[in-house]
Design an enzyme around this catalytic site. Structure first.
Site, short mmCIF file in Angstrom:
data_model
loop_
_atom_site.label_atom_id
_atom_site.label_comp_id
_atom_site.label_asym_id
_atom_site.label_seq_id
_atom_site.Cartn_x
_atom_site.Cartn_y
_atom_site.Cartn_z
N CYS A 146 0.81 -1.22 0.00
CA CYS A 146 0.00 0.00 0.00
C CYS A 146 0.84 1.27 0.00
CB CYS A 146 -0.99 -0.02 1.17
SG CYS A 146 -2.37 1.12 0.94
N HIS A 239 -4.52 -4.95 0.13
CA HIS A 239 -4.18 -5.49 1.44
C HIS A 239 -4.56 -6.97 1.53
CE1 HIS A 239 -2.95 -1.84 3.58
NE2 HIS A 239 -3.90 -1.20 2.90
N GLU A 241 -3.18 -9.18 3.14
CA GLU A 241 -2.90 -9.68 4.49
C GLU A 241 -4.09 -9.51 5.43
OE1 GLU A 241 -2.09 -5.30 4.90
OE2 GLU A 241 -1.86 -6.82 3.33
N ARG A 253 -14.13 2.25 13.23
CA ARG A 253 -13.33 3.42 13.61
C ARG A 253 -13.87 4.69 12.96
NH1 ARG A 253 -8.88 -0.27 13.31
NH2 ARG A 253 -8.37 0.37 11.19
#
Length: 337
Positions: A146, A239, A241, A253
């Site tokens: 990223c 991403h 992962e 969030r």
């Protein structure tokens, strides 16, 4: 082969409780098996610091290469951290000087959260470039995730990322563009990847940099690319992962930021991620939040436990296959002959 718990880092115990194969350092030393030492430059903020450790440790530990894996986390002191984050780093992480002294076979560089879109104005810019310059001449391969991908595209190739009109956020279908490349050997020709970013490096920019685009999405562009030698630099723009609930936690969030008046707009849903039922639950929750704010009463708790069981992970197997191929290439490059 397993991960070696070479420190008391809590992530090792957490991974073992989840079923990952983790062995004590003493056990690893007692047997003659080849080792691979992989650095993890973790630039993620405090709230995601340990989760990012586990995500990358898990992918490395699931490789089927004939080696034992030592993962060495470190970070940059210029990154702002709270007291808990500093204590975690001081207790469990190595310094860059230790990393340089001990050496690595390969390096993973995570993303990071930034406020200023200009990467070269970040306090960590020069220290990051110092790490990259050292690693380029001293490790077999650097894998960037990223923001790290955006930083290296700017630093090494003069390709500055482009701000997006809206956040690229969700799970998107991708297609393998170069099936002959060893990094995607045996990988499904189409698979999902999560993305979460406000900026992008376009396919044209990757091409202008002379990089080999391996995996791309018609919706959100390049995910996986590699330098022309196939291994020295590997780039993720997504991403892979991420855990199944990573985007949910990001969404939570953002909702909490709205509750605290840090943002003016209620966050949209990540794309292609929530089920219709989950979207209905969250739409009702939004109405309750807005009503509570207007009436000045206590805000309702976020329904995370209700939603989590409905989340699907449609990307991990492909991520595991790509990382296995990457580690295999590193291993063969080091031990050939």
């Amino acid at each position: 082969m397993p991960l070696v718990a070479n420190t008391d880092l809590p992530s090792f115990e957490r991974l073992q409780s989840e079923g990952s194969l983790v062995i004590p350092r003493d056990t690893a030393i007692s047997r003659e098996v080849r080792e691979l030492h992989i650095g993890l430059l973790n630039m993620m903020p405090d709230k995601a610091l340990e989760a990012t450790e586990r995500q990358f440790f898990r992918l490395v530990g699931e490789s089927n290469q004939i080696a034992r894996f030592y993962v060495h986390p470190f970070t940059l002191k210029e990154l702002q951290r709270n007291e808990e984050g500093r204590e975690h780093v001081e207790k469990y992480y190595k310094s860059f000087e230790q990393i340089q002294s001990d050496g690595l076979d390969a390096l993973i560089i995570t993303g990071a959260n930034v406020v200023d879109p200009a990467l070269d104005r970040q306090e960590f810019w020069s220290p990051l470039i110092e790490v990259v310059n050292w690693a380029y001449g001293n490790v077999t391969s650097i894998l960037c995730s990223c923001l790290a991908t955006h930083a290296l595209l700017q630093f090494r190739y003069g390709q500055k990322r482009i701000p997006l009109s809206d956040k690229c956020w969700g799970v998107f279908s991708h297609r393998v563009r170069d099936r002959s490349h060893p990094l995607v050997a045996g990988v499904n020709t189409r698979f999902d990847v999560p993305h979460s970013r406000f900026n992008a490096v376009t396919p044209q920019q990757f091409a202008e940099a002379g990089l080999n685009v391996l995996v791309e999405s018609d919706e959100v562009g390049v995910h996986l690319a590699a330098s022309d030698d196939g291994l020295r630099l590997v780039f993720f723009q997504g991403h892979p992962e991420y855990d199944a609930n990573s985007l949910l936690k990001e969404y939570k969030r953002e909702v909490l930021r709205f509750m605290d008046d840090e943002t003016g707009d209620y966050p949209p849903f990540p794309e292609n991620y929530f089920t219709l039922q989950t979207r209905a639950i969250l739409a009702e929750y939004r109405e309750r939040v807005v009503a509570a704010r207007n009436e000045g009463v206590e805000l309702p708790p976020f329904p995370e436990q209700l939603i989590s069981p409905s989340l699907d992970n449609t990307w991990h197997d492909s991520a595991e296959a790509v990382i296995n191929n990457w580690i295999g290439q590193v291993y063969r490059s080091i031990h050939s002959g």
